[in-house]
Design a protein around this motif. Sequence first.
Motif, PDB file in Angstrom:
ATOM      1  N   ILE A 150       0.600  -1.014  -0.047  1.00 36.49           N
ATOM      2  CA  ILE A 150      -0.266   0.033   0.190  1.00 36.49           C
ATOM      3  C   ILE A 150       0.954   1.321  -0.085  1.00 36.49           C
ATOM      4  O   ILE A 150       1.886   1.301   0.992  1.00 36.49           O
ATOM      5  N   THR A 151       1.031   2.349  -1.069  1.00 39.59           N
ATOM      6  CA  THR A 151       1.507   3.244  -1.148  1.00 39.59           C
ATOM      7  C   THR A 151       0.064   4.491  -1.415  1.00 39.59           C
ATOM      8  O   THR A 151      -0.541   4.414  -1.206  1.00 39.59           O
ATOM      9  N   GLU A 152       0.783   5.607  -1.422  1.00 36.85           N
ATOM     10  CA  GLU A 152       0.101   6.582  -1.544  1.00 36.85           C
ATOM     11  C   GLU A 152       0.415   7.620  -2.346  1.00 36.85           C
ATOM     12  O   GLU A 152       1.198   8.202  -1.925  1.00 36.85           O
ATOM     13  N   ASN A 153      -0.784   8.747  -2.861  1.00 36.32           N
ATOM     14  CA  ASN A 153      -0.581   9.976  -3.668  1.00 36.32           C
ATOM     15  C   ASN A 153      -0.483  11.012  -3.003  1.00 36.32           C
ATOM     16  O   ASN A 153      -1.782  11.026  -2.191  1.00 36.32           O
ATOM     17  N   GLU A 154      -1.243  11.882  -3.707  1.00 33.81           N
ATOM     18  CA  GLU A 154      -1.551  12.763  -3.003  1.00 33.81           C
ATOM     19  C   GLU A 154      -3.809  12.925  -2.954  1.00 33.81           C
ATOM     20  O   GLU A 154      -3.844  13.093  -1.903  1.00 33.81           O
ATOM     21  N   LYS A 155      -3.711  11.913  -3.799  1.00 34.42           N
ATOM     22  CA  LYS A 155      -5.090  11.566  -3.722  1.00 34.42           C
ATOM     23  C   LYS A 155      -6.032  10.343  -3.668  1.00 34.42           C
ATOM     24  O   LYS A 155      -6.893  10.323  -3.220  1.00 34.42           O
ATOM     25  N   TYR A 156      -4.772   9.311  -4.017  1.00 39.45           N
ATOM     26  CA  TYR A 156      -5.168   7.994  -3.616  1.00 39.45           C
ATOM     27  C   TYR A 156      -4.877   7.106  -2.947  1.00 39.45           C
ATOM     28  O   TYR A 156      -3.572   7.154  -2.902  1.00 39.45           O
ATOM     29  N   MET A 157      -4.890   6.054  -2.371  1.00 39.29           N
ATOM     30  CA  MET A 157      -4.042   5.563  -1.738  1.00 39.29           C
ATOM     31  C   MET A 157      -4.191   4.019  -3.300  1.00 39.29           C
ATOM     32  O   MET A 157      -5.320   3.717  -3.593  1.00 39.29           O
ATOM     33  N   ILE A 158      -2.983   3.272  -3.041  1.00 38.24           N
ATOM     34  CA  ILE A 158      -2.591   2.420  -4.276  1.00 38.24           C
ATOM     35  C   ILE A 158      -2.363   1.191  -3.430  1.00 38.24           C
ATOM     36  O   ILE A 158      -1.527   1.059  -2.635  1.00 38.24           O
TER      37      ILE A 158
ATOM     38  N   ILE B 112      -7.537   4.348  -4.216  1.00 40.64           N
ATOM     39  CA  ILE B 112      -8.677   4.183  -3.758  1.00 40.64           C
ATOM     40  C   ILE B 112      -8.763   6.194  -3.124  1.00 40.64           C
ATOM     41  O   ILE B 112      -7.843   5.802  -2.540  1.00 40.64           O
ATOM     42  N   PRO B 113      -9.973   5.977  -3.576  1.00 42.42           N
ATOM     43  CA  PRO B 113      -9.551   7.800  -3.022  1.00 42.42           C
ATOM     44  C   PRO B 113      -9.784   8.412  -1.775  1.00 42.42           C
ATOM     45  O   PRO B 113      -9.983   7.217  -0.790  1.00 42.42           O
ATOM     46  N   LYS B 114      -8.716   9.348  -1.564  1.00 43.51           N
ATOM     47  CA  LYS B 114      -8.371   9.563  -0.139  1.00 43.51           C
ATOM     48  C   LYS B 114      -9.713  10.715   0.369  1.00 43.51           C
ATOM     49  O   LYS B 114      -9.928  11.048   1.461  1.00 43.51           O
ATOM     50  N   ASN B 115      -9.818  11.395  -0.343  1.00 44.89           N
ATOM     51  CA  ASN B 115     -10.822  12.189   0.085  1.00 44.89           C
ATOM     52  C   ASN B 115     -12.311  12.184  -1.127  1.00 44.89           C
ATOM     53  O   ASN B 115     -12.784  13.269  -1.876  1.00 44.89           O
TER      54      ASN B 115
END
Length: 221
Positions: A29-37, A65-68
């Motif tokens: 599981i990683t993430e960027n500004e918009k999503y958990m991947i 998976i959208p974070k917001n």
Amino acid sequence: YEIQEKTYGLWPRMAKGDVYEVSKNKVQITENEKYMIFVTNNLPDHILTKTNPNRARSKNYNFYIPKNPKLLEVPYKITNKTQEIGIALNGVVIAGPFDSQDKIAPYNRVVDECSSHSDPQGMYHYHFSPLCLKNSSGVKVGISPLNQIGWSFDGFKIFGLADRKKHMPIIDNCNGHDHDGEYHYHATIDYPFFMGCFKAHPPSSNFDQKQRRKKMKDYKD
């Protein structure tokens, strides 16, 4: 609502099945500004048993998976053509309520004691709250409405089994509710088992993982 009344309190068709092994569960599981991947091989971290002619195969899926998530004015309907609708905490696909015959999957198909099975392409998936899923403390989380069991593709959490007629606040037609300022879904014994619709917009790429990987010949024996 008629189908909910008919299925209220009715557990899926479960069988013990024959134990088999493929390989270990792998999920990153990683993430960027918009999503958990979620990068996952879609194999569970619990026992595998065969209750149909199919065996699970290791995959290479990427779920965003959208974070917001933002609530839609009109929810996005989950139809009988929607197979994947979310992901469990162990990286395994959560499936919609219908099978390939457009029938209610947990009653038309036989699932194992973990409430799961594989399809002909080897995609392992849950049709009902994942009864073998454990948290980091080794406690099974699928039967408790207080525990998160996964993520919906629209970014909202999915919690364990709740009684539709008793759990408060009232569970809506998408199978969720706003609780303490946070919207989340619940698994239920009755239809639709996870979600009946998406309250926020799910990324379209999540739905084509299976087809895209098939084109890339991921399904070789």
